[in-house]
Design a protein around this motif. Structure first.
Motif, PDB file in Angstrom:
ATOM      1  N   GLY A 122       0.879  -1.151   0.000  1.00 46.57           N
ATOM      2  CA  GLY A 122       0.000   0.000   0.000  1.00 46.57           C
ATOM      3  C   GLY A 122       0.920   1.204   0.000  1.00 46.57           C
ATOM      4  N   GLU A 164      -1.637   3.823   3.461  1.00 42.86           N
ATOM      5  CA  GLU A 164      -2.574   2.838   2.946  1.00 42.86           C
ATOM      6  C   GLU A 164      -2.109   1.422   3.253  1.00 42.86           C
ATOM      7  N   ASP A 175      -7.571  -2.169  -0.707  1.00 42.30           N
ATOM      8  CA  ASP A 175      -7.657  -1.001  -1.583  1.00 42.30           C
ATOM      9  C   ASP A 175      -8.229   0.224  -0.866  1.00 42.30           C
ATOM     10  N   ASP A 176      -7.458   1.313  -0.865  1.00 49.32           N
ATOM     11  CA  ASP A 176      -7.886   2.631  -0.373  1.00 49.32           C
ATOM     12  C   ASP A 176      -8.105   2.683   1.138  1.00 49.32           C
ATOM     13  N   GLN A 177      -7.846   1.606   1.846  1.00 46.63           N
ATOM     14  CA  GLN A 177      -7.943   1.659   3.307  1.00 46.63           C
ATOM     15  C   GLN A 177      -6.653   2.256   3.873  1.00 46.63           C
ATOM     16  N   LYS A 178      -6.784   3.048   4.925  1.00 44.06           N
ATOM     17  CA  LYS A 178      -5.621   3.625   5.591  1.00 44.06           C
ATOM     18  C   LYS A 178      -5.582   3.187   7.053  1.00 44.06           C
ATOM     19  N   ASN A 235     -11.565   4.148   6.232  1.00 46.67           N
ATOM     20  CA  ASN A 235     -12.052   3.890   4.872  1.00 46.67           C
ATOM     21  C   ASN A 235     -11.908   2.436   4.460  1.00 46.67           C
ATOM     22  N   ASN A 293     -12.074  -4.014  -1.248  1.00 47.32           N
ATOM     23  CA  ASN A 293     -12.543  -3.243  -0.102  1.00 47.32           C
ATOM     24  C   ASN A 293     -14.063  -3.160  -0.167  1.00 47.32           C
ATOM     25  N   ARG A 328     -15.681   0.659   2.080  1.00 48.74           N
ATOM     26  CA  ARG A 328     -15.207   2.040   1.958  1.00 48.74           C
ATOM     27  C   ARG A 328     -16.110   2.958   2.780  1.00 48.74           C
ATOM     28  N   ASP A 352     -20.064   0.718  -2.528  1.00 49.05           N
ATOM     29  CA  ASP A 352     -19.928   1.405  -1.248  1.00 49.05           C
ATOM     30  C   ASP A 352     -21.100   1.053  -0.332  1.00 49.05           C
TER      31      ASP A 352
END
Length: 720
Positions: A209, A240, A244-247, A279, A302, A305, A425
């Motif tokens: 990430g 990240e 995907d796109d998670q922090k 997220n 993911n 989100r 989502d």
């Protein structure tokens, strides 16, 4: 009541508790801080260089076994540190050197080295829960320096840990009843202690990430004979994750103090840890409506989100010991911890539709809760002889109070449609209400144990019992039970081979029967889980092995449908055999891991419906085998590899769906050198090197978790 995130006001309160505890006379507490070990080629040195007279202190950290990946001995709770060969149980103590070389950031990542440990939550989930010998152990049941309820909850960072100790099987005599009554094993973390030599180490790391992290580890000693020590570990991480796109953001501050006197010692640990997932979250999938299995999705997908979760922990513990003479010692410890969570730390799961194309129904939950724990222990240990028989005796009293609560009612979003292969989502749950207290529980116990040594220490017999009381004040529950234990070690062929056996019980809180049953108001005593185990341990030079056979019987409640009564008639019986290995098999080649076979049989189920079936999520065959090899002709360089295998496992107790077996390959490399006069170590690891997609394990009946995708981790450590 309303509980907010832990902040400066609670930090000041914890600091005040620490100051008050430091003012207590040394004679009031015991069990001093263990020293940090000397790692091969490391500038660190053990506290043995400090002139200390407290020879009876059983908590001094044992030396590392050859290879440096595990300790030569491990803690057995009430019994203190015991050499692996002399312990009548299957125990392992994983070292901080192993954690560093594997770039393992949480305790769950460390326990992946053991074949008898699997996980009921996903890798990378904010909550890390374990399955040991086929029985659940929650993250809240990990002990810290021997005390339950004080370690960080949900997930535990390794950056302030010196050892992760694993005892397989129940441990009611040794450690008392855990907060949730888990019986599969005991996990204890031993925190870092001030080193004898100055240490200033900075480690920077990068994970798949874009997760960047900086960790500082600083230790100094002061005063005459360097008796006063201080060590600080600080961590900042953000970026990240592999989802995907998670922090993820992680912050840790941990302080360790100790003072080594002539006949006493004191230690203090204080920490603050905050983990924030933003997220997204790994997914857990329900097959309750399915009559067949479908392929696992990519672990990068993911499905959540917009989901956020925050877990915050603070804790402080004071411990110390006083030598009454050369044979007897007073010991004790006292601590307090605050745990708070909010957001969506659970509920990150979906229910598949029956069509089998990956479409699913999802919901999100908006949660908040807290647990505040106060715990302490005090006791005395010593030795004496009766004729030719030696005795090591310990008496201890333990107390733990936990107050917990949550926001009720739980707020839930409307159902929405998604797909595990092509997610949309989610719909977010509405705002939650304020928290209110639900539990105020006291767990107290008095324990006595005696290890008798015969025939010049060739025969060791441990006998003991613990009387434990569970008082759930808000539920009117007040019950007690006595849990005995016996362990035998025989060394017929010298000190490098031992035959061992044990009988020990685990304890779980009983229940008060609810109003929906005909026997409403009946109070069940605490449940007793029983284990019988036997095995052999042997050392061949620098190579150590343990072969164990065991049986664990755990009771449970069932409903008599004819009378609508709740009864203690259920049972799960797990039988198994384990082989664990560690050390240097050959010069420059270190091995770690083992193989386990388990029969997780349901022997008493509702109406006998599932009698004879396997418990869900407990595979019969598991294996974790790792190697670490020094490259000839290139000093400081090493390559590593690990194979993790989990056999077929049932998805549900009805045994109608079965997940396939899976095998994962992890790889690693490191290089230690000197740059600008500073010792520097570069490390690189990749988990799931071939990016396999698989169903990893079971979260609950009919639920499966998704295996993590290929994950890279690189780091650089510099000693200044």
């Amino acid at each position: 009541m309303k509980t907010k995130l832990l902040g400066a006001h609670k930090a000041r309160r914890l600091h005040g508790v620490a100051a008050a505890m430091l003012a207590i006379s040394p004679a009031a507490w015991a069990q001093s801080a263990p020293a940090a070990p000397t790692a091969p080629n490391s500038p660190e040195a053990t506290l043995s260089e400090v002139k200390v007279q407290a020879a009876q202190d059983k908590s001094q950290l044992p030396r590392l076994a050859p290879g440096g990946q595990v300790g030569k001995a491990a803690g057995l709770g009430l019994l203190g540190n015991v050499d692996t060969i002399d312990a009548p149980f299957n125990i392992t103590a994983y070292s901080s050197e192993l954690m560093q070389d594997q770039n393992a950031s949480t305790v769950a990542a460390v326990l992946e080295n053991d074949p008898s440990v699997r996980f009921t939550t996903n890798t990378g989930h904010i909550n890390e829960n374990y399955l040991i010998r086929g029985f659940d152990i929650n993250a809240s049941e990990v002990a810290m320096n021997g005390l339950y309820g004080i370690a960080p909850d949900s997930n535990i960072p390794t950056e302030f840990i010196e050892r992760v100790e694993l005892l397989k099987g129940p441990g009611a005599l040794l450690s008392g009843m855990s907060p949730a009554g888990g019986v599969g094993g005991v996990v204890n973390i031993v925190t870092k202690r001030p080193t004898a030599q100055p240490l200033t180490r900075v480690t920077t790391s990068f994970t798949s990430g874009s997760q960047l992290q900086a960790h500082a580890d600083v230790s100094r000693r002061f005063g005459p004979e360097n008796r006063l020590g201080i060590r600080f570990n600080g961590l900042l991480g953000n970026g990240e994750t592999s989802v995907d796109d998670q922090k993820r953001r992680r912050n840790l501050g941990a302080l360790a103090l100790d003072y080594q006197g002539d006949r006493f010692s004191l230690g203090l640990d204080a920490y603050h840890y905050r983990a924030h997932m933003n997220n997204g979250s790994p997914v857990m999938v329900s097959f309750a409506k399915m009559d067949h299995l479908i392929a696992a999705p990519d672990g990068r997908n993911n499905l959540f989100r917009g989901v956020n979760s925050v877990v915050e922990n603070e804790g402080v513990v004071l411990r110390g010991s006083v030598d009454l003479n050369d044979r007897w010692q007073l010991f004790g410890s006292a601590g307090r911890a605050l745990h708070h969570y909010e957001g969506q730390p659970t509920g990150t799961r979906v229910v598949l539709n029956a069509v089998g194309d990956g479409s699913a129904v999802g919901q999100t939950y908006n949660l908040e809760g807290f647990t505040n724990t106060t715990a302490w222990e005090t006791g005395v240990r010593g030795s004496f002889e009766t004729g030719s028989v030696k005795h090591q005796v310990v008496v201890a009293y333990n107390f733990m109070n936990q107050k917990s609560g949550r926001a009720l009612p739980i707020t839930v979003s409307p159902n929405y449609t998604t797909n595990i292969y092509d997610p949309v989502d989610p719909i977010m749950a509405p705002a939650r209400q304020g928290t209110r207290r639900e539990n105020d529980n006291d767990i107290t116990s008095l324990a006595l144990a005696d290890t008798l040594s015969f025939a010049q220490d060739k025969v060791l017999l441990t006998l003991g019992l613990r009387h434990q009381r569970v008082h759930q004040k808000m539920k009117g529950y007040d019950e007690s039970a006595v849990t005995p234990a016996a362990g035998l070690v025989v060394k017929p062929w010298g000190d490098d081979v031992s035959l061992y056996a044990n009988y020990i019980q685990g304890l779980s809180p009983g229940v008060e029967v609810g109003s929906t049953y005909a026997n409403a108001g009946e109070v069940f005593p605490p449940y007793k889980t029983k284990q019988m185990e036997m095995g052999v341990k042997w050392r061949a030079g620098a190579f150590t092995n343990t072969l164990a056979l065991f049986q664990i019987e755990k009771p449970s409640t069932v409903i008599d449908s004819a009378t609508n009564t709740l009864q203690l008639g259920g049972e799960q019986r797990n039988r198994g055999v384990e082989w664990n290995t560690s050390g240097e098999a050959l010069r420059g080649l270190r091995v770690l891991g083992g193989i386990a076979y388990l029969q997780p049989r349901l022997t008493g189920t509702q109406g006998g419906k599932n009698d004879g079936n396997d418990a869900f999520g407990a595979a019969r065959w598991t294996a974790n085998l790792g190697g670490d090899w020094d490259i000839p002709g290139l000093p400081g360089a090493a390559l590593s590899g690990r194979v993790v295998h989990t056999g077929k496992q049932w998805v549900n107790a009805a045994n109608t769906l079965r997940a396939p077996s899976w095998t994962r390959v992890d790889l690693g490399a490191r290089y230690a050198t000197t740059m600008a006069g500073k010792r520097t170590v570069f490390r690189a690891n990749v988990d799931n090197a071939f990016d396999r997609k698989y169903w990893a394990g079971a979260f609950a009946d009919n639920f499966l978790t998704v295996g993590a995708p290929r994950t890279y981790r690189v780091s650089a450590s510099v000693d200044f």
